[in-house]
Design an enzyme around this catalytic site. Structure first.
Site, PDB file in Angstrom:
ATOM      1  N   ARG A  87      -9.283  -2.111 -37.130  1.00 11.03           N
ATOM      2  CA  ARG A  87      -8.391  -3.091 -36.930  1.00 11.03           C
ATOM      3  C   ARG A  87      -9.474  -4.414 -36.209  1.00 11.03           C
ATOM      4  O   ARG A  87     -10.426  -3.985 -35.371  1.00 11.03           O
ATOM      5  CB  ARG A  87      -7.573  -2.924 -35.836  1.00 11.03           C
ATOM      6  CG  ARG A  87      -6.558  -3.849 -35.650  1.00 11.03           C
ATOM      7  CD  ARG A  87      -5.769  -3.605 -34.426  1.00 11.03           C
ATOM      8  NE  ARG A  87      -5.372  -2.202 -34.509  1.00 11.03           N
ATOM      9  CZ  ARG A  87      -4.992  -1.558 -33.290  1.00 11.03           C
ATOM     10  NH1 ARG A  87      -5.041  -2.268 -32.119  1.00 11.03           N
ATOM     11  NH2 ARG A  87      -4.588  -0.236 -33.343  1.00 11.03           N
TER      12      ARG A  87
ATOM     13  N   SER B 257      -0.212  -4.605 -38.593  1.00  9.63           N
ATOM     14  CA  SER B 257       1.145  -3.907 -37.770  1.00  9.63           C
ATOM     15  C   SER B 257       1.744  -4.944 -36.597  1.00  9.63           C
ATOM     16  O   SER B 257       2.209  -5.825 -37.406  1.00  9.63           O
ATOM     17  CB  SER B 257       0.528  -2.526 -36.921  1.00  9.63           C
ATOM     18  OG  SER B 257       1.422  -1.978 -36.111  1.00  9.63           O
TER      19      SER B 257
ATOM     20  N   LYS C 197      -4.604   1.147 -42.463  1.00  2.09           N
ATOM     21  CA  LYS C 197      -4.101   2.442 -42.095  1.00  2.09           C
ATOM     22  C   LYS C 197      -4.431   3.236 -43.624  1.00  2.09           C
ATOM     23  O   LYS C 197      -3.928   2.778 -44.632  1.00  2.09           O
ATOM     24  CB  LYS C 197      -2.637   2.533 -41.850  1.00  2.09           C
ATOM     25  CG  LYS C 197      -2.396   1.707 -40.418  1.00  2.09           C
ATOM     26  CD  LYS C 197      -0.730   1.766 -40.110  1.00  2.09           C
ATOM     27  CE  LYS C 197      -0.740   0.992 -38.867  1.00  2.09           C
ATOM     28  NZ  LYS C 197       0.495   1.021 -38.423  1.00  2.09           N
TER      29      LYS C 197
ATOM     30  N   ASP D 122       8.941  -3.480 -36.570  1.00  2.00           N
ATOM     31  CA  ASP D 122       7.578  -4.353 -36.236  1.00  2.00           C
ATOM     32  C   ASP D 122       6.889  -4.877 -37.695  1.00  2.00           C
ATOM     33  O   ASP D 122       7.529  -4.637 -38.584  1.00  2.00           O
ATOM     34  CB  ASP D 122       6.643  -3.254 -35.709  1.00  2.00           C
ATOM     35  CG  ASP D 122       6.278  -2.163 -36.513  1.00  2.00           C
ATOM     36  OD1 ASP D 122       6.762  -1.740 -37.679  1.00  2.00           O
ATOM     37  OD2 ASP D 122       5.052  -1.604 -36.424  1.00  2.00           O
TER      38      ASP D 122
ATOM     39  N   ARG E 261       7.937   1.268 -37.051  1.00  2.00           N
ATOM     40  CA  ARG E 261       8.317   1.316 -35.803  1.00  2.00           C
ATOM     41  C   ARG E 261       9.927   0.696 -35.804  1.00  2.00           C
ATOM     42  O   ARG E 261       9.877  -0.402 -36.264  1.00  2.00           O
ATOM     43  CB  ARG E 261       7.789   0.828 -34.582  1.00  2.00           C
ATOM     44  CG  ARG E 261       6.148   1.547 -34.464  1.00  2.00           C
ATOM     45  CD  ARG E 261       5.310   1.254 -33.178  1.00  2.00           C
ATOM     46  NE  ARG E 261       5.082  -0.225 -33.042  1.00  2.00           N
ATOM     47  CZ  ARG E 261       5.210  -0.915 -31.741  1.00  2.00           C
ATOM     48  NH1 ARG E 261       5.517  -0.283 -30.825  1.00  2.00           N
ATOM     49  NH2 ARG E 261       5.160  -2.016 -31.861  1.00  2.00           N
TER      50      ARG E 261
ATOM     51  N   HIS F  58       7.979   5.025 -33.126  1.00  2.00           N
ATOM     52  CA  HIS F  58       7.666   5.655 -34.515  1.00  2.00           C
ATOM     53  C   HIS F  58       8.753   6.984 -34.396  1.00  2.00           C
ATOM     54  O   HIS F  58       8.675   7.669 -33.425  1.00  2.00           O
ATOM     55  CB  HIS F  58       6.254   6.250 -34.226  1.00  2.00           C
ATOM     56  CG  HIS F  58       4.972   5.112 -34.500  1.00  2.00           C
ATOM     57  ND1 HIS F  58       4.823   4.771 -35.579  1.00  2.00           N
ATOM     58  CD2 HIS F  58       4.686   4.558 -33.442  1.00  2.00           C
ATOM     59  CE1 HIS F  58       3.850   3.605 -35.522  1.00  2.00           C
ATOM     60  NE2 HIS F  58       3.525   3.647 -34.381  1.00  2.00           N
TER      61      HIS F  58
END
Length: 461
Positions: free
Chosen positions: A16, A105, A115, A244, A249, A331
């Site tokens: 990231r 994310s 990811k 999200d 999430r 999650h």
């Protein structure tokens, strides 16, 4: 050819960075070369690739695919969608065990990342660092892979709808719910999903927009639930669902506008799963309320506390055969009749099923949970070089004192007042803390004990 990644972008759970500063298309290309090298040297060739709705994602996807192909991978491009759709592609497509999702994310719009799934499981920690080592040495496989688009969205939505198997449509027809995707990648999926669901549905912010003009797509921040609360109240709906930016999430508000914490949501799922799968193992991260573990045991299940991080939870679920897992961040991992990865869209469908099976609205299910006094996550900066040393020193003092302690991820100390947790962030130069009691007075004593340990290490909260 060699490549050096910015040292700050190779994180514990993902890669990231900030676009134009620490993350460039050249990094995406190098990542593709390194990841494909790992895949090809393991005797496989196919890699699924998806991306979220951020402005930088299509550019990064082009570079990533080029890198994968240059090291011999055959790429299946599933296009724009949430991270769980990439996980589903890897779990369901023939001869595909590896994949990469380009996603920032729930982070700010100028950030993005990756990811990864490798050999059907999470790819994190030392494996991510190994990608950097391969790039720095130019130790890349050479090849001429292919790339082809593939439409998996319809199959994914059908699989989500299968979460309502055995539920009478007229029971769902009586429910009303709002869905807020925050202009994130889950929006198009929710639109298709709702078209196949009975009941009353109000959709909020489903058009994908990488600038997130409505509100930031992080349902763990209470302010981001304002539109959802308003829709639930105006429509007199039963509950609201928030997602999200990459759809892994879930946030939930009940019919009275109260937000459920991630561990409260997990308690609802635990009741539903354990009624149908007696004795099942439920895993929750070390930040989770003690009430969750007590509730699982009271329902006849096996409660297991584990390290924070979606990759850690998924790995432990595979190891133990757990049927349910979750984190306080929202999650949710369902493996009773699903794949065990974190999928907020599937969790939303399963919440609808749970409400019907348990015969009570979300508000009543929430009322039945024990009321605890809990701090939010407390965060304070500590030098990267010092954060783990502080945790080790605190652990040593607590061990000498004979404290009742779990030390799988930082230290979680239980006392007659409740518990407190201190751990080092895996992604930032931070220590994080949390505490929980059944009274305000008990919480104050727990925080005093935490502060005393911090002070002994020369740190103030």
């Amino acid at each position: 050819m060699v490549h050096q990644f910015h040292p700050g972008i190779l994180r514990e759970y993902d890669i990231r960075g900030t676009c134009g500063k620490t993350l460039e298309p050249e990094d995406a290309y190098a990542l593709g070369r390194s990841f494909a090298t790992r895949v090809v040297r393991a005797g496989r060739s196919k890699v699924a690739v998806g991306f979220d709705g951020r402005i930088s994602s299509p550019i990064l996807e082009e570079a990533l695919v080029a890198g994968l192909c240059a090291s011999g991978a055959d790429v299946l491009r599933i296009g724009l969608g949430p991270t769980p759709m990439l996980y589903y592609a890897v779990a369901s497509l023939p001869q595909v065990q590896d994949g990469i999702q380009i996603t920032g994310s729930h982070n700010p719009p100028d950030q993005n990342g990756f990811k990864m799934v490798f050999h059907g499981g999470p790819f994190f920690g030392p494996d991510i660092l190994d990608l950097g080592r391969l790039a720095s040495r130019g130790d890349w496989a050479q090849g001429d892979g292919t790339a082809e688009p593939i439409n998996i969205m319809d199959a994914y939505v059908d699989r989500l709808l299968a979460g309502l198997e055995g539920i009478a449509p007229d029971a769902v027809e009586r429910l009303g719910m709002a869905w807020d995707t925050g202009n994130g990648a889950a929006g198009p999926i929710v639109e298709r999903l709702v078209a196949g669901l009975p009941g009353r549905h109000v959709l909020l912010h489903t058009p994908v927009d990488g600038t997130f003009p409505s509100h930031h797509p992080d349902p763990s921040v209470d302010a981001n639930l304002a539109d959802l609360r308003r829709a639930v109240a105006l429509g007199r709906l039963d509950f609201g669902l928030a997602f999200d930016g990459d759809g892994d999430r879930l946030g939930v508000v009940d019919g009275e506008g109260r937000a459920l914490a991630g561990d409260q949501l997990l308690m609802l799922f635990a009741e539903d799963v354990l009624k149908r799968q007696a004795g099942a193992t439920v895993i929750a991260d070390i930040k989770t309320s003690g009430a969750l573990f007590e509730r699982v045991r009271a329902l006849g299940g096996t409660a297991l506390m584990w390290k924070t991080g979606h990759s850690h939870i998924k790995s432990k679920m595979k190891e133990t055969g757990a049927l349910l897992g979750g984190e306080v961040t929202g999650h949710v991992f369902l493996a009773d009749d699903y794949y065990g990865f974190d999928d907020a869209l599937y969790a939303a469908v399963r919440l609808i099923a749970a409400v019907v099976r348990l015969g009570r609205p979300v508000s009543a299910l929430l009322d039945a949970l024990p009321a605890m006094v809990t701090t939010p996550e407390l965060r304070f900066p500590v030098a990267e070089a010092d954060k783990f040393a502080v945790i080790n020193a605190v652990r040593a003092r607590l061990e000498s004192a004979g404290a009742d302690m779990v030390a799988i991820d930082g230290v979680r100390v239980t006392t007659p007042d409740g518990w407190w947790l201190l751990r080092a962030s895996n992604t930032e130069a931070m220590l994080t803390a949390r505490a929980e009691s059944d009274s305000a007075q008990g919480l104050a004593r727990l925080l005093d004990a935490l502060d005393a340990q911090l002070a002994a290490s020369g740190i103030r909260r």
